[in-house]
Enzyme design. Structure first.
Site, PDB file in Angstrom:
ATOM      1  CG  PHE A  10      -1.670   1.023   1.415  1.00 39.53           C
ATOM      2  CD1 PHE A  10      -2.284   2.080   0.675  1.00 39.53           C
ATOM      3  CD2 PHE A  10      -1.729   1.698   2.734  1.00 39.53           C
ATOM      4  CE1 PHE A  10      -2.910   3.198   0.937  1.00 39.53           C
ATOM      5  CE2 PHE A  10      -2.300   2.722   3.290  1.00 39.53           C
ATOM      6  CZ  PHE A  10      -2.805   3.487   2.271  1.00 39.53           C
ATOM      7  CB  SER A  91       4.887   0.282  13.317  1.00 35.83           C
ATOM      8  OG  SER A  91       3.519   0.131  13.454  1.00 35.83           O
ATOM      9  CE1 TYR A 108       4.590  -4.458  10.951  1.00 33.74           C
ATOM     10  CE2 TYR A 108       3.289  -3.240  12.400  1.00 33.74           C
ATOM     11  CZ  TYR A 108       4.134  -3.275  11.485  1.00 33.74           C
ATOM     12  OH  TYR A 108       4.362  -2.184  10.708  1.00 33.74           O
ATOM     13  CE  LYS A 112       8.036  -2.579  10.666  1.00 33.70           C
ATOM     14  NZ  LYS A 112       8.691  -2.441   9.794  1.00 33.70           N
ATOM     15  CB  VAL A 137      -1.014   4.352   7.089  1.00 35.58           C
ATOM     16  CG1 VAL A 137      -0.919   5.332   5.600  1.00 35.58           C
ATOM     17  CG2 VAL A 137       0.247   4.889   7.881  1.00 35.58           C
ATOM     18  CE  LYS A 145      -2.969  -2.404   4.866  1.00 34.26           C
ATOM     19  NZ  LYS A 145      -2.684  -0.955   5.495  1.00 34.26           N
ATOM     20  CG  PHE A 168     -15.203  -3.689  17.094  1.00 26.32           C
ATOM     21  CD1 PHE A 168     -15.781  -4.851  16.163  1.00 26.32           C
ATOM     22  CD2 PHE A 168     -13.634  -3.444  16.782  1.00 26.32           C
ATOM     23  CE1 PHE A 168     -14.890  -5.484  15.691  1.00 26.32           C
ATOM     24  CE2 PHE A 168     -12.811  -4.465  16.183  1.00 26.32           C
ATOM     25  CZ  PHE A 168     -13.473  -5.529  15.383  1.00 26.32           C
ATOM     26  N   GLY A 170     -18.722   0.241  21.483  1.00 29.72           N
ATOM     27  CA  GLY A 170     -17.818   0.890  22.092  1.00 29.72           C
ATOM     28  C   GLY A 170     -16.955   1.709  21.392  1.00 29.72           C
ATOM     29  CB  SER A 171     -16.451   2.162  17.772  1.00 35.14           C
ATOM     30  OG  SER A 171     -16.380   0.961  17.313  1.00 35.14           O
ATOM     31  NE  ARG A 176      -6.198   1.768  17.113  1.00 32.20           N
ATOM     32  CZ  ARG A 176      -6.419   0.701  16.632  1.00 32.20           C
ATOM     33  NH1 ARG A 176      -6.097   0.842  15.120  1.00 32.20           N
ATOM     34  NH2 ARG A 176      -6.406  -0.508  16.799  1.00 32.20           N
ATOM     35  CE1 TYR A 236      -8.740  -3.261  16.792  1.00 33.56           C
ATOM     36  CE2 TYR A 236      -9.535  -1.648  18.641  1.00 33.56           C
ATOM     37  CZ  TYR A 236      -9.374  -2.244  17.307  1.00 33.56           C
ATOM     38  OH  TYR A 236     -10.462  -1.564  16.504  1.00 33.56           O
TER      39      TYR A 236
END
Length: 259
Positions: A10, A91, A108, A112, A137, A145, A168, A170-171, A176, A236
């Site tokens: 991407f 990241s 992941y 990093k 991003v 993706k 979800f 409770g969003s 972010r 998360y």
């Protein structure tokens, strides 16, 4: 000559588009270790390292270490040996649910952290090295993706396909730091900062709820709420926010959606 790793991804594709008038050597995972035979380092003016296994749910430690850690360190050694400026993707996942403390929540993110620490330990050996801790991003070109796409892209696809997007429960509490991919490319290529590892985000977090509402408004869709998945518990990020590192007018999600 410029080397770009991850050019099919991407963000890598966006760098490739921006540098279309340059001679570019393209490196992807499938040919990364064959790249050891490359012998024209004296012609390389810049290394842009974007390639990695970026799936935050991946548990294949051997593959993550192979591509994200070992290959990154090897590429850094070439940048040092031939004194080539290097700009690489780190990241914001290294922070986990904190804003400025290293606290990775998945393999992941751990990979990093390892690479960032290696760079910090060797930073004086580079001609120039800049690591960018990309925050969340989004932008055009994320279709491939699938589940790893940004909420902006996933919600847009859901609304276009079904007339509704899924959030979800409770969003409104999940915030972010969303940054447009075009802003990423512009800053990485055109900044004049010294060697270092930098946060790259807008420093202005937005809730998933607000993103969903903006996408629903744009495409006249509805929002459906679903339970938070058990397999994401503890892995998360509920909040991300970049340190203020850049004097830059960032694209807002509202501007991106042309609302």
């Amino acid at each position: 000559m410029i080397i770009i790793t991850g050019h099919e991804g991407f963000i890598g594709k966006k760098f490739l588009e921006k540098l279309k008038d340059k001679e570019v050597i393209k490196v992807e995972k499938r040919n990364s270790w064959h790249f050891h035979s490359f012998n024209e380092w004296d012609k390389v003016e810049l290394i842009i390292h974007q390639g990695a296994i970026s799936d935050t749910t991946c548990t294949n430690l051997k593959a993550i270490n192979h591509f994200n850690v070992e290959f990154t360190e090897w590429l850094c050694e070439q940048a040092i040996r031939y004194q080539i400026p290097m700009k690489y993707a780190s990241s914001a996942s290294v922070y986990g649910n904190t804003s400025d403390i290293i606290n990775p929540l998945n393999y992941y993110a751990i990979s990093k952290v390892i690479s960032d620490y290696w760079v910090q330990d060797n930073i004086d050996r580079f001609k120039l090295v800049q690591g960018f801790r990309y925050f969340n991003v989004y932008g055009d070109g994320e279709d491939h993706k699938e589940d790893q796409a940004s909420p902006v892209s996933k919600f847009t696809k859901q609304v276009k396909d079904t007339g509704a997007l899924k959030l979800f429960e409770g969003s409104d509490k999940f915030l972010r730091d969303f940054i447009c991919v075009d802003d990423i490319v512009d800053i990485v290529l055109n900044n004049d900062k010294p060697s270092g590892i930098y946060d790259l985000g807008t420093s202005n977090p937005t809730s998933f709820q607000e993103v969903g509402e903006l996408v629903a408004e744009k495409y006249n869709g509805i929002i459906k709420y679903i339970p938070f998945p058990e397999h994401l518990e503890g892995k998360y990020q509920t909040y991300t926010c970049a340190k203020k590192e850049w004097d830059y007018k960032f694209t807002t999600i509202k501007e991106y959606l042309q609302l």
